[in-house]
Design an enzyme around this catalytic site. Structure first.
Site, PDB file in Angstrom:
ATOM      1  CB  SER A 139       3.816   4.036  -3.410  1.00 26.93           C
ATOM      2  OG  SER A 139       3.228   4.469  -4.595  1.00 26.93           O
ATOM      3  CE  LYS A 174       5.425   6.960  -6.058  1.00 24.28           C
ATOM      4  NZ  LYS A 174       5.037   5.778  -6.861  1.00 24.28           N
TER       5      LYS A 174
END
Lengths: 197, 197
Positions: free
Chosen positions: A118, A155
């Site tokens: 991701s 993230k």
DNA sequence: AACTATAAAGAACGTTCGTTCTGCTGTCAA
DNA sequence: TTGACAGCAGAACGAACGTTCTTTATAGTT
């Protein structure tokens, strides 16, 4: 007295390779084998020169130990052009110790292997080792290890309408807008990747 | 035979502190002072127990050396999901030394700072530090530091119509088809990135 | 061809090291 | 209160170690 010369550099390399394997500097007798030298006295002369060049030193007990410079790797800076090729300067720039560069506060640093893709647009691949400094605060734009609903995720920290959000670096994944609390486990301070041999 | 106990943990800590200062494990006589023990034989018994617990071991010469566990940096593996978040196990996995992981042969390893973005699709960014093992041969698919027309470049080695070519990992850059000789300077074995603090 | 400096080998020697064995002391259970 | 054992100290000893000194080989210079 003689000076540090090219052959001594070879001896230094052999000693560094031996040390990488065994993590100590052995007796003169063993160093004879390592260096390919027959006499202990000459081995000692080599070590004295290495110590004058500040690659090794002695403990109060007389044992030889490596210095900081012993572990430093040559670092050629501003040399490899990944865009267009550019001439490399043969001169070796400053020296460089990877552990020291990446880890400033050992007690607060954890290494975590990355799973998933991701963050691939940020150049963070599956299998990379993330160097994480544990702390509870971070700035907008930092890449963080966050705790969302009792789970961990890697993230980019961002803000949207006054609320914190976690942004992946891969369009295939959704932005995470934490419903519950957003807790920061730590901040990404470095990345290490190893290529197959 | 006795077991590893709490006191041995204290001895281990003292030994770790000594090693941090002097980067070797000294003689039994000196360890008497370090441990606060009066007899060499008992020092030896302690070291044997530390080796049974796999904190130290011996070289073929009989010298005591630290093991990986001796340096103990926690490494949580299979924990951070960059795709979907996943629970982290609080257990500390195996241990991990960055320098040792990346550098197998110190004398053949050079660090080079990457310039440009021609390898960005391989997750190699400008400013990253490339760990390069100097050698003249490489396999198809390896990322290499090549010498093309007396200049250095970082690219993926490939083959086309029987000839070697250098492939960038960025569509904006052309494939390099060396006219003259293609010499390999080294192979990319690792990558290190540091994020601003 | 002789001289000189450097690189390396070899021998001698006193010291230190690791090993092993024996002895002492405290503790705890029978 | 005696036995047993773990924790530790101390001595003895041969082997290995580091040091120093002497000798030999090699290369370059005059």
């Amino acid at each position: 007295m003689t000076e540090f010369n090219i052959k001594d550099t070879e001896y230094l390399n052999k000693l560094q390779d031996y040390y990488a394997d065994w993590k100590n500097i052995p007796s003169y007798a063993r160093l004879c084998e390592v260096f390919g030298i027959a006499s202990k006295s000459w081995v000692k002369a080599v070590l004295v020169r290495l110590s004058e060049a500040d690659f090794i030193e002695r403990t109060p007990d007389g044992a030889w130990i490596p210095t900081r410079q012993f572990f430093a790797r040559p670092h050629a800076e501003s040399t490899v052009q990944a865009g267009m090729p550019v001439a490399i300067s043969a001169t070796q720039g400053d020296f460089f110790i990877i552990d020291e560069m990446l880890i400033e506060t050992p007690s607060k640093t954890t290494l975590i292997t990355v799973k998933g893709d991701s963050m691939i647009d940020a150049g963070i691949h599956e299998g990379d080792v993330a160097v994480v400094e544990k702390r509870m605060t971070a700035n907008i734009g930092d890449i963080v290890i966050a705790i969302v609903d009792d789970e961990f995720t890697l993230k980019t920290l961002d803000r949207e309408n006054g609320a914190f959000i976690l942004r992946p670096a891969n369009p295939a994944y959704p932005v995470i807008r934490p419903q519950g609390t957003l807790e920061i486990f730590g901040v990404l301070t470095g990345l290490v990747r190893k290529y197959r041999k």
